[in-house]
Design a protein around this motif. Sequence first.
Motif, mmCIF file in Angstrom:
data_model
loop_
_atom_site.group_PDB
_atom_site.id
_atom_site.type_symbol
_atom_site.label_atom_id
_atom_site.label_comp_id
_atom_site.label_asym_id
_atom_site.label_seq_id
_atom_site.Cartn_x
_atom_site.Cartn_y
_atom_site.Cartn_z
ATOM 1 N N TRP A 176 -58.476 -26.441 -95.381
ATOM 2 C CA TRP A 176 -57.313 -27.292 -95.202
ATOM 3 C C TRP A 176 -56.888 -27.831 -96.560
ATOM 4 O O TRP A 176 -57.723 -28.199 -97.382
ATOM 5 C CB TRP A 176 -57.678 -28.440 -94.263
ATOM 6 C CG TRP A 176 -56.551 -29.396 -94.016
ATOM 7 C CD1 TRP A 176 -55.522 -29.221 -93.139
ATOM 8 C CD2 TRP A 176 -56.334 -30.656 -94.634
ATOM 9 N NE1 TRP A 176 -54.684 -30.304 -93.182
ATOM 10 C CE2 TRP A 176 -55.156 -31.207 -94.098
ATOM 11 C CE3 TRP A 176 -57.012 -31.383 -95.611
ATOM 12 C CZ2 TRP A 176 -54.651 -32.428 -94.479
ATOM 13 C CZ3 TRP A 176 -56.504 -32.604 -95.990
ATOM 14 C CH2 TRP A 176 -55.336 -33.122 -95.428
ATOM 15 N N THR B 218 -49.547 -33.838 -92.983
ATOM 16 C CA THR B 218 -49.751 -32.455 -92.560
ATOM 17 C C THR B 218 -49.986 -32.433 -91.064
ATOM 18 O O THR B 218 -50.727 -33.245 -90.524
ATOM 19 C CB THR B 218 -50.952 -31.806 -93.270
ATOM 20 O OG1 THR B 218 -50.659 -31.680 -94.654
ATOM 21 C CG2 THR B 218 -51.235 -30.415 -92.716
ATOM 22 N N ASN C 92 -51.300 -29.830 -88.204
ATOM 23 C CA ASN C 92 -51.922 -28.559 -87.830
ATOM 24 C C ASN C 92 -51.901 -28.476 -86.310
ATOM 25 O O ASN C 92 -52.179 -29.460 -85.628
ATOM 26 C CB ASN C 92 -53.359 -28.472 -88.326
ATOM 27 C CG ASN C 92 -53.444 -28.323 -89.822
ATOM 28 O OD1 ASN C 92 -53.475 -29.319 -90.534
ATOM 29 N ND2 ASN C 92 -53.466 -27.101 -90.302
ATOM 30 N N ASP D 33 -52.563 -25.705 -82.681
ATOM 31 C CA ASP D 33 -53.147 -24.461 -82.194
ATOM 32 C C ASP D 33 -53.040 -24.410 -80.680
ATOM 33 O O ASP D 33 -52.800 -25.436 -80.032
ATOM 34 C CB ASP D 33 -54.607 -24.337 -82.624
ATOM 35 C CG ASP D 33 -55.083 -22.888 -82.665
ATOM 36 O OD1 ASP D 33 -54.265 -21.968 -82.438
ATOM 37 O OD2 ASP D 33 -56.273 -22.662 -82.924
ATOM 38 N N PHE E 224 -53.160 -30.617 -81.502
ATOM 39 C CA PHE E 224 -52.608 -30.805 -82.844
ATOM 40 C C PHE E 224 -53.203 -32.046 -83.471
ATOM 41 O O PHE E 224 -53.792 -32.892 -82.791
ATOM 42 C CB PHE E 224 -51.081 -30.883 -82.818
ATOM 43 C CG PHE E 224 -50.505 -31.969 -81.938
ATOM 44 C CD1 PHE E 224 -50.357 -33.271 -82.403
ATOM 45 C CD2 PHE E 224 -50.100 -31.682 -80.646
ATOM 46 C CE1 PHE E 224 -49.822 -34.259 -81.598
ATOM 47 C CE2 PHE E 224 -49.553 -32.660 -79.830
ATOM 48 C CZ PHE E 224 -49.415 -33.962 -80.310
ATOM 49 N N GLU F 264 -48.521 -26.598 -90.371
ATOM 50 C CA GLU F 264 -49.371 -25.431 -90.577
ATOM 51 C C GLU F 264 -49.924 -24.945 -89.246
ATOM 52 O O GLU F 264 -50.351 -25.747 -88.419
ATOM 53 C CB GLU F 264 -50.555 -25.776 -91.494
ATOM 54 C CG GLU F 264 -50.152 -26.191 -92.886
ATOM 55 C CD GLU F 264 -51.341 -26.547 -93.756
ATOM 56 O OE1 GLU F 264 -51.181 -26.474 -94.983
ATOM 57 O OE2 GLU F 264 -52.424 -26.892 -93.228
ATOM 58 N N GLY F 265 -49.906 -23.635 -89.067
ATOM 59 C CA GLY F 265 -50.470 -23.022 -87.875
ATOM 60 C C GLY F 265 -50.935 -21.619 -88.182
ATOM 61 O O GLY F 265 -50.521 -21.022 -89.178
ATOM 62 N N ASP F 266 -51.787 -21.074 -87.307
ATOM 63 C CA ASP F 266 -52.384 -19.774 -87.609
ATOM 64 C C ASP F 266 -51.752 -18.587 -86.881
ATOM 65 O O ASP F 266 -52.297 -17.493 -86.929
ATOM 66 C CB ASP F 266 -53.897 -19.806 -87.387
ATOM 67 C CG ASP F 266 -54.287 -20.103 -85.954
ATOM 68 O OD1 ASP F 266 -53.425 -20.057 -85.058
ATOM 69 O OD2 ASP F 266 -55.484 -20.379 -85.727
ATOM 70 N N VAL G 255 -51.231 -20.426 -91.938
ATOM 71 C CA VAL G 255 -52.546 -20.567 -92.553
ATOM 72 C C VAL G 255 -53.541 -19.739 -91.758
ATOM 73 O O VAL G 255 -53.320 -19.440 -90.584
ATOM 74 C CB VAL G 255 -53.015 -22.046 -92.608
ATOM 75 C CG1 VAL G 255 -52.129 -22.869 -93.517
ATOM 76 C CG2 VAL G 255 -53.107 -22.658 -91.224
ATOM 77 N N LYS H 9 -57.053 -19.005 -89.756
ATOM 78 C CA LYS H 9 -57.714 -19.823 -88.736
ATOM 79 C C LYS H 9 -58.777 -20.740 -89.326
ATOM 80 O O LYS H 9 -59.024 -21.816 -88.798
ATOM 81 C CB LYS H 9 -58.275 -18.952 -87.620
ATOM 82 C CG LYS H 9 -59.416 -18.054 -88.032
ATOM 83 C CD LYS H 9 -59.906 -17.237 -86.867
ATOM 84 C CE LYS H 9 -61.059 -16.343 -87.306
ATOM 85 N NZ LYS H 9 -61.596 -15.606 -86.191
ATOM 86 N N ASN I 164 -57.380 -23.962 -90.078
ATOM 87 C CA ASN I 164 -56.818 -24.591 -88.886
ATOM 88 C C ASN I 164 -57.914 -24.994 -87.898
ATOM 89 O O ASN I 164 -57.661 -25.213 -86.727
ATOM 90 C CB ASN I 164 -55.840 -23.608 -88.221
ATOM 91 C CG ASN I 164 -54.715 -24.308 -87.532
ATOM 92 O OD1 ASN I 164 -54.221 -25.334 -87.983
ATOM 93 N ND2 ASN I 164 -54.297 -23.756 -86.411
ATOM 94 N N ALA J 131 -57.572 -28.309 -85.668
ATOM 95 C CA ALA J 131 -56.577 -28.155 -84.598
ATOM 96 C C ALA J 131 -57.118 -27.254 -83.493
ATOM 97 O O ALA J 131 -56.913 -27.523 -82.305
ATOM 98 C CB ALA J 131 -55.274 -27.602 -85.155
#
Length: 168
Positions: free
Chosen positions: A23, A32, A34, A36, A48, A96-98, A138, A140, A143, A146
């Motif tokens: 992160w 920020t 994040n 998922d 989140f 940010e997420g994967d 980003v 995993k 992340n 999240a």
Amino acid sequence: MHYSNSEMNTQQEKSNVEQLIRWSPPPLDRVTLNFDGPIGSSSAAGGFIFRTNSGKPLVAASFNTGLSTVLVAKAMALRNSLICAKDRGFLRIKVEGDLKLVIDAISGVSASPWRLLSLIQHMRHLRNSFEFISFKHVFKEANYVANTLANLGHGLSSVCFWEECVLW
């Protein structure tokens, strides 16, 4: 095969480089986010977390999305987090997420999958609520928090929020 000294050095540098995936904090004037949305054996969930540049959690959430695909679960997690940001007055956000597909769709880089069209349109409308918002894919590993929060959602019947204190 013959290599020149510069070719050999370049190959050695490439093989010796290790990249730490973690992160990364936002600039001082931003938070920020994040998000998922993992799939479990019998349901999908979402989660989140918003954090300051020091990593301090501001708010986090977990929820069960019922039966859905990973695309829908992640898109719902992002949408719900943007609503939360708007409600809490977070105006400058680094998202940010994967799942690159969702990030690219909300950013307008790629077309929205038809199953996500209404969610993506809603998120595009929501992004106008912020002074600054950026979206970044980003891996995993970056992340993780999240994802952990989202996985808690599998066992929930209603949304669970944490403010300033997140247990994981």
